[in-house]
Design an enzyme around this catalytic site. Structure first.
Site, PDB file in Angstrom:
ATOM      1  N   ASP A  19       0.869  -1.170   0.000  1.00  0.00           N
ATOM      2  CA  ASP A  19       0.000   0.000   0.000  1.00  0.00           C
ATOM      3  C   ASP A  19       0.905   1.218   0.000  1.00  0.00           C
ATOM      4  O   ASP A  19       1.512   1.559   1.022  1.00  0.00           O
ATOM      5  CB  ASP A  19      -0.900   0.003   1.241  1.00  0.00           C
ATOM      6  CG  ASP A  19      -1.810   1.220   1.329  1.00  0.00           C
ATOM      7  OD1 ASP A  19      -1.690   2.121   0.466  1.00  0.00           O
ATOM      8  OD2 ASP A  19      -2.632   1.282   2.263  1.00  0.00           O
ATOM      9  N   ASN A  22       4.203   4.551 -10.223  1.00  0.00           N
ATOM     10  CA  ASN A  22       3.076   4.495 -11.157  1.00  0.00           C
ATOM     11  C   ASN A  22       1.727   4.369 -10.465  1.00  0.00           C
ATOM     12  O   ASN A  22       0.703   4.768 -11.019  1.00  0.00           O
ATOM     13  CB  ASN A  22       3.278   3.319 -12.120  1.00  0.00           C
ATOM     14  CG  ASN A  22       2.044   3.012 -12.929  1.00  0.00           C
ATOM     15  OD1 ASN A  22       1.690   3.723 -13.870  1.00  0.00           O
ATOM     16  ND2 ASN A  22       1.342   1.931 -12.573  1.00  0.00           N
ATOM     17  N   TYR A  46      -7.602  14.633  -8.915  1.00  0.00           N
ATOM     18  CA  TYR A  46      -6.634  13.877  -9.722  1.00  0.00           C
ATOM     19  C   TYR A  46      -5.578  14.811 -10.307  1.00  0.00           C
ATOM     20  O   TYR A  46      -4.376  14.611 -10.109  1.00  0.00           O
ATOM     21  CB  TYR A  46      -7.367  13.136 -10.833  1.00  0.00           C
ATOM     22  CG  TYR A  46      -6.464  12.305 -11.711  1.00  0.00           C
ATOM     23  CD1 TYR A  46      -5.893  11.126 -11.230  1.00  0.00           C
ATOM     24  CD2 TYR A  46      -6.176  12.684 -13.020  1.00  0.00           C
ATOM     25  CE1 TYR A  46      -5.065  10.354 -12.038  1.00  0.00           C
ATOM     26  CE2 TYR A  46      -5.358  11.920 -13.829  1.00  0.00           C
ATOM     27  CZ  TYR A  46      -4.803  10.756 -13.329  1.00  0.00           C
ATOM     28  OH  TYR A  46      -3.980  10.000 -14.122  1.00  0.00           O
ATOM     29  N   LYS A  58      -1.467  15.210  -9.553  1.00  0.00           N
ATOM     30  CA  LYS A  58      -0.464  15.063 -10.601  1.00  0.00           C
ATOM     31  C   LYS A  58       0.357  16.340 -10.788  1.00  0.00           C
ATOM     32  O   LYS A  58       1.551  16.285 -11.094  1.00  0.00           O
ATOM     33  CB  LYS A  58      -1.128  14.655 -11.911  1.00  0.00           C
ATOM     34  CG  LYS A  58      -1.810  13.291 -11.870  1.00  0.00           C
ATOM     35  CD  LYS A  58      -0.843  12.168 -11.548  1.00  0.00           C
ATOM     36  CE  LYS A  58      -1.492  10.803 -11.690  1.00  0.00           C
ATOM     37  NZ  LYS A  58      -0.550   9.682 -11.469  1.00  0.00           N
TER      38      LYS A  58
END
Length: 246
Positions: free
Chosen positions: A60, A87, A153, A157
């Site tokens: 995790d 990733n 999201y 990023k």
């Protein structure tokens, strides 16, 4: 083989982009550790079929202790960590108005926190070894903002992009190269949620007029972690068919 005798950790490698990267690295001679919460039997089977060497470690990435255990086991298995690919990530659909503080924290914990946790622990080993390569998987949303995904999201990023550049500057003295890839419209489980109308719209917006394949990202990843990219650090490489040219 470009990665012969190297050991690479690839997080979130049970499917999609991570899976393609893991297979590509194994094909080029790397020992690959698949660090994921999900079962990785499929990718392990593919790597075995090409006579590659890989191990799955349940991890995790949002849990620092879990990452510590994973890295420790990797060192026991292979003796080193030469390459880290961050990733693993999650995405939410919806708008800013739909986003809750809890959801924001969860996406940031996995996407940004996971990248930090894995890098923090691996870097300590890389410094002792005299260098290494770290590659973060970002997104076009980290550069231009989210289009249809939840803003959590793209925010995560965008933070990864800044972290990549900060790490690249501050770890260069230790011969650690840190780069990122910003994909868009790749055929993965994430994009499989799109309906046909959305898929047509996205394809039309891409100059090369097609969706990307995980292997397209894997090819860029292989370049950036290989000796061919020894003079590249702090780069956020677009892999998006020309959708964003910056």
């Amino acid at each position: 083989m470009k990665l012969k005798d190297k050991t690479a950790i690839v997080t979130g490698a049970s499917q999609g982009i991570g899976k393609a990267i893991a297979i590509s690295f194994a094909r080029e001679g790397a020992n690959v550790v698949i660090a994921d919460l999900k079962d990785a039997s499929e990718v392990l089977s593919v790597i075995k079929s090409i006579n590659g060497r890989a191990e799955y470690i349940h991890t995790d990435v949002s849990d620092y202790k879990s990452v510590e255990r994973m890295v420790k086991k990797t060192l026991t298995l292979f003796g080193s960590v030469d390459i880290l690919v961050n990733n693993a990530g999650i995405i939410l659909r919806g708008t800013f108005l739909d986003l809750s503080p809890k959801e924001l924290r969860r996406v940031m914990d996995v996407n940004l926190g996971g990248t930090f946790n894995c890098s923090k622990i691996v870097v300590e080993h890389m410094i002792k070894r005299g260098g290494g390569k770290i590659l973060n998987i970002s997104s076009v949303a980290g550069k231009i903002g989210d289009i249809t995904a939840s803003p959590a999201y793209g925010t995560s990023k965008g933070a990864i992009n800044t972290l990549t550049k900060s790490m690249a500057r501050q770890l260069a003295d230790y011969h650690i190269n840190v780069n990122a890839i910003a994909p868009h419209a790749i055929e993965t489980p994430m994009s499989s949620q799109w309906d046909e109308e959305k898929r047509r719209e996205v394809t039309e917006s891409i100059p090369l007029k097609r969706m990307g394949k995980p292997e397209d990202v894997a090819a860029a990843a292989l370049f950036l972690v290989s000796g061919d990219a020894d003079f590249i650090t702090g780069e956020i490489l677009n892999v998006n068919g020309g959708f964003l040219m910056d």
